[in-house]
Structures are given as C-alpha cells and as structure tokens.
Design a protein around this motif. Sequence first.
Motif, PDB file in Angstrom:
ATOM      1  N   THR A   1       2.901 -13.355   8.776  1.00  0.00           N
ATOM      2  CA  THR A   1       3.856 -12.706   9.677  1.00  0.00           C
ATOM      3  C   THR A   1       3.145 -11.670  10.536  1.00  0.00           C
ATOM      4  N   TYR A   2       3.740 -11.377  11.684  1.00  0.00           N
ATOM      5  CA  TYR A   2       3.322 -10.269  12.534  1.00  0.00           C
ATOM      6  C   TYR A   2       4.578  -9.599  13.055  1.00  0.00           C
ATOM      7  N   GLN A   3       4.675  -8.324  12.824  1.00  0.00           N
ATOM      8  CA  GLN A   3       5.896  -7.568  13.134  1.00  0.00           C
ATOM      9  C   GLN A   3       7.113  -8.249  12.504  1.00  0.00           C
ATOM     10  N   ALA A   4       6.896  -8.701  11.257  1.00  0.00           N
ATOM     11  CA  ALA A   4       7.919  -9.286  10.392  1.00  0.00           C
ATOM     12  C   ALA A   4       8.410 -10.660  10.829  1.00  0.00           C
ATOM     13  N   ALA A   5       7.787 -11.262  11.832  1.00  0.00           N
ATOM     14  CA  ALA A   5       8.165 -12.610  12.279  1.00  0.00           C
ATOM     15  C   ALA A   5       7.086 -13.605  11.869  1.00  0.00           C
ATOM     16  N   ASN A   6       7.492 -14.784  11.414  1.00  0.00           N
ATOM     17  CA  ASN A   6       6.534 -15.810  11.020  1.00  0.00           C
ATOM     18  C   ASN A   6       5.653 -16.205  12.205  1.00  0.00           C
ATOM     19  N   GLN A   7       4.356 -16.409  11.930  1.00  0.00           N
ATOM     20  CA  GLN A   7       3.407 -16.732  12.995  1.00  0.00           C
ATOM     21  C   GLN A   7       2.523 -17.896  12.561  1.00  0.00           C
ATOM     22  N   SER A   8       2.436 -18.933  13.395  1.00  0.00           N
ATOM     23  CA  SER A   8       1.550 -20.068  13.129  1.00  0.00           C
ATOM     24  C   SER A   8       0.154 -19.771  13.654  1.00  0.00           C
ATOM     25  N   MET A   9      -0.855 -20.063  12.849  1.00  0.00           N
ATOM     26  CA  MET A   9      -2.250 -19.841  13.203  1.00  0.00           C
ATOM     27  C   MET A   9      -2.971 -21.186  13.291  1.00  0.00           C
ATOM     28  N   VAL A  10      -4.022 -21.257  14.111  1.00  0.00           N
ATOM     29  CA  VAL A  10      -4.707 -22.533  14.292  1.00  0.00           C
ATOM     30  C   VAL A  10      -6.186 -22.489  13.921  1.00  0.00           C
ATOM     31  N   GLY A  11      -6.794 -21.320  13.881  1.00  0.00           N
ATOM     32  CA  GLY A  11      -8.193 -21.211  13.507  1.00  0.00           C
ATOM     33  C   GLY A  11      -8.371 -20.112  12.476  1.00  0.00           C
ATOM     34  N   VAL A  12      -9.384 -20.255  11.606  1.00  0.00           N
ATOM     35  CA  VAL A  12      -9.629 -19.252  10.567  1.00  0.00           C
ATOM     36  C   VAL A  12     -11.136 -19.033  10.423  1.00  0.00           C
ATOM     37  N   ALA A  13     -11.535 -17.773  10.298  1.00  0.00           N
ATOM     38  CA  ALA A  13     -12.913 -17.415   9.979  1.00  0.00           C
ATOM     39  C   ALA A  13     -12.872 -16.289   8.950  1.00  0.00           C
ATOM     40  N   TYR A  14     -13.976 -16.092   8.237  1.00  0.00           N
ATOM     41  CA  TYR A  14     -14.027 -15.054   7.201  1.00  0.00           C
ATOM     42  C   TYR A  14     -15.104 -14.039   7.536  1.00  0.00           C
ATOM     43  N   ASN A  15     -14.727 -12.763   7.510  1.00  0.00           N
ATOM     44  CA  ASN A  15     -15.664 -11.667   7.699  1.00  0.00           C
ATOM     45  C   ASN A  15     -15.846 -10.952   6.361  1.00  0.00           C
ATOM     46  N   PRO A  16     -16.989 -11.150   5.696  1.00  0.00           N
ATOM     47  CA  PRO A  16     -17.167 -10.555   4.362  1.00  0.00           C
ATOM     48  C   PRO A  16     -17.254  -9.034   4.383  1.00  0.00           C
ATOM     49  N   ALA A  17     -17.631  -8.443   5.514  1.00  0.00           N
ATOM     50  CA  ALA A  17     -17.765  -6.988   5.581  1.00  0.00           C
ATOM     51  C   ALA A  17     -16.439  -6.300   5.297  1.00  0.00           C
ATOM     52  N   GLY A  18     -15.375  -6.868   5.814  1.00  0.00           N
ATOM     53  CA  GLY A  18     -14.065  -6.276   5.596  1.00  0.00           C
ATOM     54  C   GLY A  18     -13.192  -7.067   4.651  1.00  0.00           C
ATOM     55  N   GLU A  19     -13.780  -8.129   4.030  1.00  0.00           N
ATOM     56  CA  GLU A  19     -12.999  -9.040   3.188  1.00  0.00           C
ATOM     57  C   GLU A  19     -11.714  -9.455   3.919  1.00  0.00           C
ATOM     58  N   GLN A  20     -11.902  -9.897   5.157  1.00  0.00           N
ATOM     59  CA  GLN A  20     -10.744 -10.233   5.959  1.00  0.00           C
ATOM     60  C   GLN A  20     -10.864 -11.627   6.553  1.00  0.00           C
ATOM     61  N   LEU A  21      -9.713 -12.278   6.650  1.00  0.00           N
ATOM     62  CA  LEU A  21      -9.617 -13.511   7.410  1.00  0.00           C
ATOM     63  C   LEU A  21      -9.277 -13.160   8.845  1.00  0.00           C
ATOM     64  N   LEU A  22      -9.996 -13.766   9.777  1.00  0.00           N
ATOM     65  CA  LEU A  22      -9.698 -13.669  11.199  1.00  0.00           C
ATOM     66  C   LEU A  22      -9.058 -14.978  11.610  1.00  0.00           C
ATOM     67  N   MET A  23      -7.948 -14.919  12.327  1.00  0.00           N
ATOM     68  CA  MET A  23      -7.192 -16.129  12.655  1.00  0.00           C
ATOM     69  C   MET A  23      -6.779 -16.128  14.119  1.00  0.00           C
ATOM     70  N   SER A  24      -6.811 -17.308  14.725  1.00  0.00           N
ATOM     71  CA  SER A  24      -6.442 -17.432  16.135  1.00  0.00           C
ATOM     72  C   SER A  24      -5.040 -18.008  16.260  1.00  0.00           C
ATOM     73  N   ARG A  25      -4.325 -17.494  17.248  1.00  0.00           N
ATOM     74  CA  ARG A  25      -3.006 -18.009  17.621  1.00  0.00           C
ATOM     75  C   ARG A  25      -3.071 -18.366  19.090  1.00  0.00           C
ATOM     76  N   ASN A  26      -2.792 -19.639  19.435  1.00  0.00           N
ATOM     77  CA  ASN A  26      -2.990 -20.069  20.818  1.00  0.00           C
ATOM     78  C   ASN A  26      -1.684 -20.318  21.568  1.00  0.00           C
TER      79      ASN A  26
END
Length: 246
Positions: A74-99
């Motif tokens: 979700t983003y601002q409490a609304a469901n969001q579809s993502m299409v790409g995913v990458a992992y940044n180990p420095a922040g233990e975070q998934l980065l995701m693209s929405r097109n």
Amino acid sequence: TQPYLFVAVDDPTEFANAVDIGDNAFTQLFTGNDPWGAAIIPAGTPGDAVVFFVSGSDLWRWQSGAPVLCCTLTYQAANQSMVGVAYNPAGEQLLMSRNVATEAIYSVLVPGGLCPADCEMIQAIVYNADENDFGGLAFDFNQGHLYGTNDDATPGPAGVYQILADGSTSLVVAYPVGEDDIDGLAYGDGKLYLVTDEPGDIYVYDIAGGTFDPPLTNPWTTSEIFSAGAYGAGLIPVELQSLTVE
C-alpha cells in the motif's frame, strides 16, 4: 555457492527457474504463482537464498518450499501494484517500480530477509513519468547503482537506464534491435540480464565492455505480459538439484 539467474513470468502454469549462466541449464523452483518482478537476497548455503516477488499488489516471499504471501503493498493506505523489484542490502529494503500513476520507485523494509512488518511503502525516487516507463529493476550494491528497463522510446531510446536518487536518469544501453518491451532485469558480476516475457532470448550486457555477450535462451512456452529477473547465490535447494534440465 554458485550464483544463478532467477527468471519467471506471470503465468502460474510456468515454472519459476534458476538458470545456470554457464551452460544455460534450468532448475525448476516452483509453480502456481505469477511473478511480475523479483529480487534475491543471496546466501552462502544452497536453498538459503530468499526471493521476494510481486504479483500485482501482493508481495510474496520464497525460500525453498512453497512461496508465502507476505502482505498487500500500500501507499497512503491504498493498494498499489508493482512491476519491478530490486534489493538494497544497505538498508535491508526492497525497491519497487510502479509504471502507472503515480509512477515512481517505492521502498519497503524487509529486516533479516523476513516479510515486512508493515507493507505501507514510501516513495523513494520520483522521476519524470513523461519520459520513463520503468518495469524491471536491478541494484548493484558495490557501485550503488539502480538500473531499470525503460520501455519509453520518447525521448528514448528504449533500453536500460541508471536511475539516480534525484530522479534523473541516464542511458546505459539501448535494447537490442527488434526489442521494445523488456520487463525483467537482473544485475550480477558486472553484467545486466534482460529477461523477456516470451519464448526467446535473455540478453546479457557486459557493462565494462560495453557489449552484449551471447544471449541465454529462456524456458518460456507462451508469451506473457510480465517477466521477472534476479541474480544471486544459494538459490537452488539440495532437493531440487535433480530437477535441472539442459
């Protein structure tokens, strides 16, 4: 352990596969899901790697066995579809693209490689949506470079771009001739892997050399809408190693 390329398409009847980049052999990992994009948290022991993948707004986690549904993104409490995913180990975070609106790079924390405690994302990078259409994502931790497959040919060309923290982008390489829609992207050992969503090639681009290596062949039997790619070690559990096919 040896790194492999993880590839999948959004068809639950197609297996997600680990690809041996040396001999192009495939190991079937799981079926019954429809990944749109994926990232690997690598591991030094076979089967200990973690794959996160998205299917619409659903975030899934796979580590051997069957994939587990983590949550709805979700983003601002609304469901969001993502299409790409990458992992940044420095922040233990998934980065995701929405097109689709609102186009941007989003992020969510996955501490310890576990499902997020909270799947409310933040908007990490905002780019010019009129000039970019990012599907696949890949992250080079050593250089701190985020890459994305950009299908937008205006001003173009369509190709792989580096995405900077301020939202600016720069062309790394245009798609091979005849390609205008590539959704899967992975990075490993200085190379970018461009994963198509129809039977054919997985393109391999050597960043330092500035040239495409001979392509790998993907395992797909049908043409789909989305494809996922990721790169890392520890991907193949011991119990699946007998399922490798040439």
